[in-house]
Design an enzyme around this catalytic site. Structure first.
Site, PDB file in Angstrom:
ATOM      1  N   ASP A  30      -1.583  36.074  80.745  1.00 59.41           N
ATOM      2  CA  ASP A  30      -1.957  37.498  80.751  1.00 59.41           C
ATOM      3  C   ASP A  30      -2.431  37.873  79.350  1.00 59.41           C
ATOM      4  O   ASP A  30      -2.305  37.076  78.410  1.00 59.41           O
ATOM      5  CB  ASP A  30      -0.808  38.395  81.246  1.00 59.41           C
ATOM      6  CG  ASP A  30       0.464  38.239  80.428  1.00 59.41           C
ATOM      7  OD1 ASP A  30       0.367  37.978  79.215  1.00 59.41           O
ATOM      8  OD2 ASP A  30       1.564  38.388  81.006  1.00 59.41           O
ATOM      9  N   ASP A  89      39.322  47.798  85.784  1.00 58.36           N
ATOM     10  CA  ASP A  89      38.212  48.668  86.211  1.00 58.36           C
ATOM     11  C   ASP A  89      36.849  48.133  85.772  1.00 58.36           C
ATOM     12  O   ASP A  89      35.822  48.779  85.976  1.00 58.36           O
ATOM     13  CB  ASP A  89      38.415  50.087  85.673  1.00 58.36           C
ATOM     14  CG  ASP A  89      38.413  50.142  84.154  1.00 58.36           C
ATOM     15  OD1 ASP A  89      38.265  49.069  83.517  1.00 58.36           O
ATOM     16  OD2 ASP A  89      38.539  51.239  83.596  1.00 58.36           O
ATOM     17  N   GLU A 100      35.904  47.430  82.590  1.00 57.94           N
ATOM     18  CA  GLU A 100      35.592  47.614  81.159  1.00 57.94           C
ATOM     19  C   GLU A 100      35.811  46.311  80.396  1.00 57.94           C
ATOM     20  O   GLU A 100      36.763  45.579  80.682  1.00 57.94           O
ATOM     21  CB  GLU A 100      36.515  48.682  80.554  1.00 57.94           C
ATOM     22  CG  GLU A 100      36.183  50.090  80.981  1.00 57.94           C
ATOM     23  CD  GLU A 100      37.155  51.101  80.380  1.00 57.94           C
ATOM     24  OE1 GLU A 100      38.056  50.693  79.617  1.00 57.94           O
ATOM     25  OE2 GLU A 100      37.017  52.298  80.701  1.00 57.94           O
ATOM     26  N   LYS A 107      -4.092  39.690  84.415  1.00 56.49           N
ATOM     27  CA  LYS A 107      -3.123  39.785  85.503  1.00 56.49           C
ATOM     28  C   LYS A 107      -2.755  41.231  85.744  1.00 56.49           C
ATOM     29  O   LYS A 107      -2.726  42.030  84.812  1.00 56.49           O
ATOM     30  CB  LYS A 107      -1.907  38.920  85.127  1.00 56.49           C
ATOM     31  CG  LYS A 107      -0.543  39.530  85.290  1.00 56.49           C
ATOM     32  CD  LYS A 107       0.559  38.617  84.764  1.00 56.49           C
ATOM     33  CE  LYS A 107       1.670  39.460  84.115  1.00 56.49           C
ATOM     34  NZ  LYS A 107       2.774  38.706  83.553  1.00 56.49           N
ATOM     35  N   ARG A 146       0.419  43.452  87.400  1.00 54.37           N
ATOM     36  CA  ARG A 146       1.770  43.361  87.974  1.00 54.37           C
ATOM     37  C   ARG A 146       1.866  44.310  89.153  1.00 54.37           C
ATOM     38  O   ARG A 146       1.658  45.507  89.021  1.00 54.37           O
ATOM     39  CB  ARG A 146       2.828  43.678  86.912  1.00 54.37           C
ATOM     40  CG  ARG A 146       4.233  43.484  87.421  1.00 54.37           C
ATOM     41  CD  ARG A 146       5.273  43.372  86.316  1.00 54.37           C
ATOM     42  NE  ARG A 146       5.307  42.074  85.642  1.00 54.37           N
ATOM     43  CZ  ARG A 146       5.812  40.966  86.159  1.00 54.37           C
ATOM     44  NH1 ARG A 146       6.327  40.974  87.364  1.00 54.37           N
ATOM     45  NH2 ARG A 146       5.809  39.846  85.466  1.00 54.37           N
ATOM     46  N   ASP A 190       3.895  31.033  77.670  1.00 49.11           N
ATOM     47  CA  ASP A 190       4.316  32.428  77.802  1.00 49.11           C
ATOM     48  C   ASP A 190       5.571  32.626  76.967  1.00 49.11           C
ATOM     49  O   ASP A 190       6.229  31.651  76.594  1.00 49.11           O
ATOM     50  CB  ASP A 190       4.600  32.754  79.281  1.00 49.11           C
ATOM     51  CG  ASP A 190       4.318  34.226  79.598  1.00 49.11           C
ATOM     52  OD1 ASP A 190       4.182  35.029  78.659  1.00 49.11           O
ATOM     53  OD2 ASP A 190       4.244  34.563  80.801  1.00 49.11           O
ATOM     54  N   ARG A 194      10.631  43.955  77.124  1.00 53.27           N
ATOM     55  CA  ARG A 194       9.388  44.217  77.868  1.00 53.27           C
ATOM     56  C   ARG A 194       9.186  45.709  78.097  1.00 53.27           C
ATOM     57  O   ARG A 194       8.084  46.142  78.380  1.00 53.27           O
ATOM     58  CB  ARG A 194       9.408  43.460  79.211  1.00 53.27           C
ATOM     59  CG  ARG A 194       9.259  41.961  79.035  1.00 53.27           C
ATOM     60  CD  ARG A 194       9.201  41.237  80.360  1.00 53.27           C
ATOM     61  NE  ARG A 194      10.483  41.235  81.037  1.00 53.27           N
ATOM     62  CZ  ARG A 194      10.695  40.698  82.240  1.00 53.27           C
ATOM     63  NH1 ARG A 194       9.694  40.121  82.880  1.00 53.27           N
ATOM     64  NH2 ARG A 194      11.879  40.713  82.791  1.00 53.27           N
ATOM     65  N   GLN A 195      10.263  46.467  77.975  1.00 52.39           N
ATOM     66  CA  GLN A 195      10.131  47.926  78.183  1.00 52.39           C
ATOM     67  C   GLN A 195       9.890  48.595  76.826  1.00 52.39           C
ATOM     68  O   GLN A 195      10.730  49.322  76.309  1.00 52.39           O
ATOM     69  CB  GLN A 195      11.382  48.458  78.861  1.00 52.39           C
ATOM     70  CG  GLN A 195      11.582  47.841  80.238  1.00 52.39           C
ATOM     71  CD  GLN A 195      12.623  48.585  81.036  1.00 52.39           C
ATOM     72  OE1 GLN A 195      12.618  49.805  81.125  1.00 52.39           O
ATOM     73  NE2 GLN A 195      13.532  47.846  81.634  1.00 52.39           N
TER      74      GLN A 195
HETATM   75  C1  R5P Z   1       5.079  39.643  80.698  1.00 58.31           C
HETATM   76  O1  R5P Z   1       4.280  40.302  80.100  1.00 58.31           O
HETATM   77  C2  R5P Z   1       5.779  38.456  80.100  1.00 58.31           C
HETATM   78  O2  R5P Z   1       5.112  37.939  79.007  1.00 58.31           O
HETATM   79  C3  R5P Z   1       5.951  37.375  81.140  1.00 58.31           C
HETATM   80  O3  R5P Z   1       4.679  36.930  81.568  1.00 58.31           O
HETATM   81  C4  R5P Z   1       6.690  37.907  82.336  1.00 58.31           C
HETATM   82  O4  R5P Z   1       7.761  38.691  81.914  1.00 58.31           O
HETATM   83  C5  R5P Z   1       7.200  36.806  83.194  1.00 58.31           C
HETATM   84  O5  R5P Z   1       7.890  37.383  84.264  1.00 58.31           O
HETATM   85  P1  R5P Z   1       7.860  36.693  85.678  1.00 58.31           P
HETATM   86  O6  R5P Z   1       8.285  35.278  85.475  1.00 58.31           O
HETATM   87  O7  R5P Z   1       8.857  37.490  86.487  1.00 58.31           O
HETATM   88  O8  R5P Z   1       6.484  36.826  86.227  1.00 58.31           O
END
Ligand code: R5P
Length: 309
Positions: A167, A35, A37, A190, A192, A216, A94-95
């Site tokens: 960003d 299933d 799991e 930037k 989103r 990044d 990120r959340q």
């Molecule tokens: C966002 O704040 C992160 O630092 C990255 O810039 C972001 O997660 C990159 O995601 P993607 O490649 O989908 O633009």
């Protein structure tokens, strides 16, 4: 005794960490019921041990997280005295705040689940936001791949380079790279638009005639990097761009097609995607994590290991 375990997401990296520590690695068994799991088993006696479970939580994120929770519970029940989840790439980081009413703070839930399943502390590499330390109820130890990535970039001495934060969230990171590389910083604003699309609103700093080094914490779809490259070239930078990121998820590599990338360098916090249609350099953080584990096991601090802010 120190015991090193690996979940299914990080077998290769954990193998390299084991080599650097000169310890045996146990790859935990991960099977599946019909299933769907997961059925996991530690596969080695950990009673009385100081256990380090290496498992990145890149895609499939939920499967890999669930392995951490189940293996942590298994280690506790088997009598491990201390359990550190070594999560080189921490998914959901990120959340870390609500951006609209009705949303959860997802990374807090992940922290609660780790603690509830028996994890004593977490070791992460360049989490999206250092505030994860405040959000998690259990201690978070963090280290950074900046030094390893800078060493790779510094192979090639660049005159007239500029380190670019794509960003505002990457400004601190860019300043750390710039301090190591000895170049100025430029910053992008930037917005989103969606999970895949971003728009660059402004380039702040002098990029004209310079070689950009975009840094990044992670590359997910590549939307951020692709938009940054276009905006930099539109602003007059040299059409040869370097990119460095700790976590190279590269979920949509086709977005890099046609970009004038001179180098794309990532670390091995997540395994590089197979059959990547572009050239990407992967540098290992195994020694760094090995040293971090040795320090944690010996009760020594991590902050001298790799400078981070
Ligand atoms: C966002 O704040 C992160 O630092 C990255 O810039 C972001 O997660 C990159 O995601 P993607 O490649 O989908 O633009």
């Amino acid at each position: 005794m120190l015991k090193l375990l690996s979940g299914s997401a990080s077998v290769a990296l954990a193998g390299r960490i084991a080599e650097s520590l000169d310890v045996e690695l146990t790859c935990c068994d991960v099977e599946r019921f019909p299933d769907g799991e997961l059925v996991v088993s530690v596969g080695v006696d950990v009673r009385g041990d100081d256990v380090y479970l290496v498992q990145s939580t890149g895609p499939p994120v939920h499967e890999h997280l669930m392995e951490v929770f189940l293996l942590a519970d298994a280690c506790r029940r088997a009598g491990a005295v201390r359990l550190t989840a070594v999560v080189p790439y921490l998914g959901y980081a990120r959340q870390d705040r609500r951006t609209a009413p009705g949303e959860p703070v997802s990374i807090r839930v992940i922290g609660e689940l780790m603690a509830a399943s028996g994890v004593d502390r977490v070791l992460v590499v360049d989490p999206h936001n250092p505030t994860v330390e405040a959000i998690f109820g259990i201690p978070v130890q963090r280290t950074t791949a900046i030094g390893v990535l800078v060493s790779a970039l510094a192979d090639e001495l660049l005159d007239d380079a500029v380190v670019v934060a794509p960003d505002l969230g990457a400004v601190n990171l860019a300043e750390q790279y710039a301090a190591e590389l000895g170049h100025p910083v430029a910053i992008m604003r930037k917005t989103r638009v969606s999970g895949e699309e971003v728009e660059v609103n402004e380039v702040i700093g002098d990029v004209r005639g310079r070689i950009p080094v975009i840094v990044d914490d992670m590359i997910a779809t590549g939307g951020t990097i692709a938009s940054a490259v276009h905006a930099l070239i539109d602003t007059g930078s040299v059409e040869e761009v370097l990119v460095a990121a700790t976590h190279g998820l590269l979920l949509a590599p086709e977005r890099f097609e046609g970009l004038p990338l001179r180098r794309l360098v990532v670390s091995d916090t997540v395994p590089p995607p197979a059959d990547l249609p572009l050239s990407m350099e992967v540098v290992t953080i195994a020694e760094l994590l090995g040293e971090a584990i040795e320090r944690l096991h010996g009760g020594r601090p991590l902050h001298e290991l790799a400078a981070w802010r």
